[in-house]
Motif scaffolding. Structure first.
Motif, PDB file in Angstrom:
ATOM      1  N   CYS A   1       0.824  -1.214   0.000  1.00  0.00           N
ATOM      2  CA  CYS A   1       0.000   0.000   0.000  1.00  0.00           C
ATOM      3  C   CYS A   1       0.858   1.263   0.000  1.00  0.00           C
ATOM      4  CB  CYS A   1      -0.921   0.006   1.219  1.00  0.00           C
ATOM      5  SG  CYS A   1      -2.384  -1.023   1.049  1.00  0.00           S
ATOM      6  N   GLU A   2       1.910   1.262   0.820  1.00  0.00           N
ATOM      7  CA  GLU A   2       2.759   2.449   0.896  1.00  0.00           C
ATOM      8  C   GLU A   2       3.479   2.699  -0.421  1.00  0.00           C
ATOM      9  OE1 GLU A   2       5.214   1.651   4.245  1.00  0.00           O
ATOM     10  OE2 GLU A   2       3.625   2.018   5.726  1.00  0.00           O
ATOM     11  N   SER A   3       3.975   1.609  -1.041  1.00  0.00           N
ATOM     12  CA  SER A   3       4.654   1.760  -2.337  1.00  0.00           C
ATOM     13  C   SER A   3       3.669   2.206  -3.409  1.00  0.00           C
ATOM     14  CB  SER A   3       5.310   0.437  -2.741  1.00  0.00           C
ATOM     15  OG  SER A   3       6.257   0.032  -1.790  1.00  0.00           O
ATOM     16  N   TYR A   4       2.504   1.542  -3.410  1.00  0.00           N
ATOM     17  CA  TYR A   4       1.494   1.896  -4.412  1.00  0.00           C
ATOM     18  C   TYR A   4       0.983   3.325  -4.196  1.00  0.00           C
ATOM     19  CZ  TYR A   4      -2.748   1.556  -7.231  1.00  0.00           C
ATOM     20  OH  TYR A   4      -3.731   1.772  -8.170  1.00  0.00           O
ATOM     21  N   GLY A   5       0.820   3.721  -2.920  1.00  0.00           N
ATOM     22  CA  GLY A   5       0.354   5.073  -2.629  1.00  0.00           C
ATOM     23  C   GLY A   5       1.311   6.124  -3.151  1.00  0.00           C
ATOM     24  N   GLU A   6       2.622   5.854  -3.035  1.00  0.00           N
ATOM     25  CA  GLU A   6       3.602   6.815  -3.544  1.00  0.00           C
ATOM     26  C   GLU A   6       3.517   6.916  -5.067  1.00  0.00           C
ATOM     27  OE1 GLU A   6       6.337   9.683  -3.644  1.00  0.00           O
ATOM     28  OE2 GLU A   6       5.373   8.850  -1.860  1.00  0.00           O
ATOM     29  N   LEU A   7       3.326   5.774  -5.727  1.00  0.00           N
ATOM     30  CA  LEU A   7       3.181   5.794  -7.184  1.00  0.00           C
ATOM     31  C   LEU A   7       1.932   6.565  -7.604  1.00  0.00           C
ATOM     32  CD1 LEU A   7       4.127   2.099  -8.093  1.00  0.00           C
ATOM     33  CD2 LEU A   7       5.522   4.150  -8.416  1.00  0.00           C
ATOM     34  N   VAL A   8       0.828   6.345  -6.872  1.00  0.00           N
ATOM     35  CA  VAL A   8      -0.418   7.052  -7.202  1.00  0.00           C
ATOM     36  C   VAL A   8      -0.261   8.551  -6.990  1.00  0.00           C
ATOM     37  CG1 VAL A   8      -2.829   7.360  -6.541  1.00  0.00           C
ATOM     38  CG2 VAL A   8      -1.893   5.061  -6.738  1.00  0.00           C
ATOM     39  N   ARG A   9       0.414   8.937  -5.896  1.00  0.00           N
ATOM     40  CA  ARG A   9       0.636  10.366  -5.659  1.00  0.00           C
ATOM     41  C   ARG A   9       1.471  10.987  -6.777  1.00  0.00           C
ATOM     42  NH1 ARG A   9       0.512   8.758  -0.206  1.00  0.00           N
ATOM     43  NH2 ARG A   9       2.679   8.110  -0.248  1.00  0.00           N
ATOM     44  N   GLN A  10       2.490  10.239  -7.234  1.00  0.00           N
ATOM     45  CA  GLN A  10       3.301  10.736  -8.340  1.00  0.00           C
ATOM     46  C   GLN A  10       2.469  10.880  -9.606  1.00  0.00           C
ATOM     47  OE1 GLN A  10       6.672   8.106  -8.708  1.00  0.00           O
ATOM     48  NE2 GLN A  10       7.536   8.696  -6.731  1.00  0.00           N
ATOM     49  N   ASP A  11       1.579   9.891  -9.840  1.00  0.00           N
ATOM     50  CA  ASP A  11       0.706   9.972 -11.014  1.00  0.00           C
ATOM     51  C   ASP A  11      -0.207  11.191 -10.937  1.00  0.00           C
ATOM     52  OD1 ASP A  11       1.784   7.750 -12.152  1.00  0.00           O
ATOM     53  OD2 ASP A  11       0.204   6.372 -11.496  1.00  0.00           O
ATOM     54  N   LEU A  12      -0.782  11.430  -9.746  1.00  0.00           N
ATOM     55  CA  LEU A  12      -1.679  12.577  -9.595  1.00  0.00           C
ATOM     56  C   LEU A  12      -0.936  13.898  -9.776  1.00  0.00           C
ATOM     57  CD1 LEU A  12      -3.900  11.387  -6.618  1.00  0.00           C
ATOM     58  CD2 LEU A  12      -4.661  11.911  -8.926  1.00  0.00           C
ATOM     59  N   LYS A  13       0.288  13.968  -9.244  1.00  0.00           N
ATOM     60  CA  LYS A  13       1.074  15.181  -9.437  1.00  0.00           C
ATOM     61  C   LYS A  13       1.399  15.395 -10.913  1.00  0.00           C
ATOM     62  CE  LYS A  13       3.226  15.136  -4.836  1.00  0.00           C
ATOM     63  NZ  LYS A  13       4.500  14.986  -4.086  1.00  0.00           N
ATOM     64  N   ARG A  14       1.757  14.298 -11.592  1.00  0.00           N
ATOM     65  CA  ARG A  14       2.079  14.406 -13.015  1.00  0.00           C
ATOM     66  C   ARG A  14       0.854  14.842 -13.807  1.00  0.00           C
ATOM     67  NH1 ARG A  14       1.151  11.049 -16.950  1.00  0.00           N
ATOM     68  NH2 ARG A  14       0.630   9.355 -15.510  1.00  0.00           N
ATOM     69  N   LEU A  15      -0.298  14.251 -13.491  1.00  0.00           N
ATOM     70  CA  LEU A  15      -1.526  14.630 -14.194  1.00  0.00           C
ATOM     71  C   LEU A  15      -1.892  16.082 -13.904  1.00  0.00           C
ATOM     72  CD1 LEU A  15      -3.665  11.405 -13.634  1.00  0.00           C
ATOM     73  CD2 LEU A  15      -2.696  12.202 -15.789  1.00  0.00           C
ATOM     74  N   ASP A  16      -1.672  16.520 -12.653  1.00  0.00           N
ATOM     75  CA  ASP A  16      -1.931  17.919 -12.316  1.00  0.00           C
ATOM     76  C   ASP A  16      -1.056  18.848 -13.147  1.00  0.00           C
ATOM     77  OD1 ASP A  16      -3.927  17.579 -10.509  1.00  0.00           O
ATOM     78  OD2 ASP A  16      -2.643  17.645  -8.746  1.00  0.00           O
ATOM     79  N   MET A  17       0.230  18.480 -13.260  1.00  0.00           N
ATOM     80  CA  MET A  17       1.150  19.322 -14.032  1.00  0.00           C
ATOM     81  C   MET A  17       0.737  19.381 -15.499  1.00  0.00           C
ATOM     82  SD  MET A  17       4.779  18.144 -12.320  1.00  0.00           S
ATOM     83  CE  MET A  17       5.738  19.124 -13.459  1.00  0.00           C
ATOM     84  N   GLU A  18       0.359  18.216 -16.046  1.00  0.00           N
ATOM     85  CA  GLU A  18      -0.087  18.192 -17.440  1.00  0.00           C
ATOM     86  C   GLU A  18      -1.344  19.029 -17.614  1.00  0.00           C
ATOM     87  OE1 GLU A  18      -0.508  14.323 -19.098  1.00  0.00           O
ATOM     88  OE2 GLU A  18       1.445  13.624 -18.382  1.00  0.00           O
ATOM     89  N   LYS A  19      -2.268  18.902 -16.677  1.00  0.00           N
ATOM     90  CA  LYS A  19      -3.510  19.661 -16.778  1.00  0.00           C
ATOM     91  C   LYS A  19      -3.246  21.165 -16.713  1.00  0.00           C
ATOM     92  CE  LYS A  19      -7.988  20.244 -14.517  1.00  0.00           C
ATOM     93  NZ  LYS A  19      -8.823  19.878 -13.362  1.00  0.00           N
ATOM     94  N   HIS A  20      -2.365  21.577 -15.774  1.00  0.00           N
ATOM     95  CA  HIS A  20      -2.051  22.998 -15.662  1.00  0.00           C
ATOM     96  C   HIS A  20      -1.356  23.509 -16.923  1.00  0.00           C
ATOM     97  CE1 HIS A  20      -3.568  23.121 -11.709  1.00  0.00           C
ATOM     98  NE2 HIS A  20      -2.549  22.558 -11.092  1.00  0.00           N
ATOM     99  N   ALA A  21      -0.512  22.661 -17.519  1.00  0.00           N
ATOM    100  CA  ALA A  21       0.163  23.066 -18.751  1.00  0.00           C
ATOM    101  C   ALA A  21      -0.850  23.304 -19.868  1.00  0.00           C
ATOM    102  CB  ALA A  21       1.178  22.001 -19.167  1.00  0.00           C
ATOM    103  N   TYR A  22      -1.817  22.368 -19.984  1.00  0.00           N
ATOM    104  CA  TYR A  22      -2.862  22.539 -21.001  1.00  0.00           C
ATOM    105  C   TYR A  22      -3.726  23.762 -20.705  1.00  0.00           C
ATOM    106  CZ  TYR A  22      -2.054  18.137 -23.457  1.00  0.00           C
ATOM    107  OH  TYR A  22      -1.526  17.131 -24.223  1.00  0.00           O
ATOM    108  N   GLU A  23      -4.025  24.000 -19.430  1.00  0.00           N
ATOM    109  CA  GLU A  23      -4.824  25.168 -19.068  1.00  0.00           C
ATOM    110  C   GLU A  23      -4.078  26.467 -19.418  1.00  0.00           C
ATOM    111  OE1 GLU A  23      -8.317  23.379 -17.295  1.00  0.00           O
ATOM    112  OE2 GLU A  23      -7.821  25.336 -18.101  1.00  0.00           O
ATOM    113  N   TYR A  24      -2.767  26.451 -19.194  1.00  0.00           N
ATOM    114  CA  TYR A  24      -1.962  27.626 -19.529  1.00  0.00           C
ATOM    115  C   TYR A  24      -1.970  27.867 -21.040  1.00  0.00           C
ATOM    116  CZ  TYR A  24       2.044  30.774 -19.804  1.00  0.00           C
ATOM    117  OH  TYR A  24       2.852  31.844 -20.055  1.00  0.00           O
ATOM    118  N   ARG A  25      -1.829  26.772 -21.805  1.00  0.00           N
ATOM    119  CA  ARG A  25      -1.859  26.903 -23.266  1.00  0.00           C
ATOM    120  C   ARG A  25      -3.235  27.376 -23.722  1.00  0.00           C
ATOM    121  NH1 ARG A  25       0.447  28.764 -27.503  1.00  0.00           N
ATOM    122  NH2 ARG A  25      -0.164  27.709 -29.442  1.00  0.00           N
ATOM    123  N   ARG A  26      -4.304  26.885 -23.096  1.00  0.00           N
ATOM    124  CA  ARG A  26      -5.640  27.328 -23.459  1.00  0.00           C
ATOM    125  C   ARG A  26      -5.788  28.829 -23.227  1.00  0.00           C
ATOM    126  NH1 ARG A  26     -10.720  24.195 -21.038  1.00  0.00           N
ATOM    127  NH2 ARG A  26      -9.700  24.708 -19.072  1.00  0.00           N
TER     128      ARG A  26
END
Length: 389
Positions: free
Chosen positions: A137-162
């Motif tokens: 769970c702890e290992s998977y939780g860290e991976l999920v947090r990294q995924d969410l951060k990455r998705l947040d960054m991608e989303k903000h990048a697209y929002e900035y481009r928009r």
């Protein structure tokens, strides 16, 4: 034409709020339900949310029933008639006395505390599985947090481009207004020169028309390119939101599972539980010399189980490791408190998954109601998905 339609349209504002990873967002604004691929992808995403939630519920049901039966056993014990309770207490008292004699041998320094030892012994068959689950769970939780951060960054990048594209399109509209205004003023001046001063302004008019035509054409092409890219960016944002929804469910379920496992195994993390487990293994070897005393304790444990089997107690075996709880109401209260916390943790997880599944079903039915032409197709997808899962 879209260019002229949007010429004087105000810039669309996008309000950004802090990301809540537990909040599931259903954003259909950029989904074209007339398009079969987009429609199918959106419905499939909702169905996958239902499936993930159902899977979690199936995993929780057995453990929840076990904890509930434990609490029910406690109620049965407390409701026993006085004479039967005294007989049960007598067996528990003898068992407790033997265990206290064993504790004298455990009074040496650098030994594991009795409370920790008995706690680990009660859960001996579960600890290694608990360590494995917590580590996973702890290992998977860290991976999920990294995924969410990455998705947040991608989303903000697209929002900035928009935002950039909208500014560019707004500038193009403003420039077109300037060109058209200049052209109108030029034509008025040429008309004055022709009719008032009787000058030949034909060449000037042609040059003005040509210049404004070229300028407007260039602006129109750039505007249309920006508008096309804006649609692509908005589609990417919509897909990212749908992907975030799936990851959020896993994030919340993993966090809830970690909370439950920490309560269940009375630990802060997998490393602490692993250390305690190693201490217990060493302690267990050292206590082999107390076999005779433990053998006597086992005899009374069997008596306790046999006595409890005469009552409506589902699992009497688990009480052999805690006879003190049968004699001390405070200890019984502590056990009940821990079980209630465990059940609340599971209930929270079950409620969340019920909410996720229910909201996904409502979203599907709302789409069916809003787009009745595709209702049979969507319901057929639901039936097929449920039959396969």
């Amino acid at each position: 034409m879209v260019f002229w339609k949007n010429l004087f349209r105000k810039k669309k504002k996008y309000e950004q709020s802090p990301e809540d990873w537990e909040n599931i967002v259903y954003d259909r604004d950029d989904v074209d339900f007339e398009d079969e691929e987009q429609r199918s992808r959106y419905i499939t995403n909702c169905l996958e949310q239902i499936a993930d939630a159902s899977k979690e519920m199936n995993l929780l049901t057995g453990e929840y029933s076990l904890v509930t039966s434990y609490l029910t056993d406690m109620e049965e014990i407390e409701a026993l008639p006085k004479e039967e309770k005294e007989e049960l207490d007598d067996i528990a008292r003898r068992l407790l006395t033997l265990e206290q004699e064993c504790e004298k041998y455990r009074g040496k320094k650098n030994r594991m505390r009795d409370s920790d030892y008995y706690y680990m012994r009660k859960k001996e068959n579960e600890i290694q599985e608990g360590i494995s689950k917590l580590t996973e769970c702890e290992s998977y939780g860290e991976l999920v947090r990294q995924d969410l951060k990455r998705l947040d960054m991608e989303k903000h990048a697209y929002e900035y481009r928009r935002s950039e594209l909208e500014i560019m399109m707004n500038n193009f509209r403003g420039m077109s207004v300037i060109f058209l205004t200049a052209f109108a003023m030029c034509m008025i001046l040429l008309l004055i020169l022709q009719f008032v001063f009787e000058m030949n302004t034909r060449v000037g008019a042609l040059l003005a028309v040509g210049a404004v035509a070229v300028a407007v054409t260039v602006l129109l092409v750039k505007y249309m390119d920006s508008e096309k890219e804006l649609r692509r960016v908005e589609g990417a944002v919509s897909r990212l939101i749908q992907l975030q929804n799936k990851v959020k469910i896993r994030y919340v379920n993993n966090n809830n599972l970690q909370d439950y496992l920490r309560i269940k195994y009375n630990t802060d993390n997998a490393a602490t539980l692993q250390k305690r487990w190693q201490q217990y293994q060493q302690e267990k070897e050292e206590r082999k010399e107390f076999a005779e005393a433990e053998a006597k304790a086992e005899y009374y444990q069997k008596q306790l189980v046999s006595k409890m089997s005469n009552y409506h107690i589902a699992n009497p075996d688990r009480w052999t490791g805690q006879p003190g709880a049968l004699l001390d109401k405070r200890e019984m209260v502590e056990i009940r408190h821990e079980l209630i916390l465990r059940r609340q943790a599971m209930r929270k997880q079950m409620d969340y998954n019920n909410m996720v599944a229910e909201n996904a079903r409502k979203e599907i039915m709302d789409i069916v109601n809003r787009y009745p032409a595709y209702g049979p197709e969507i319901l057929a997808m639901v039936d097929k998905y449920e039959s396969e899962t």
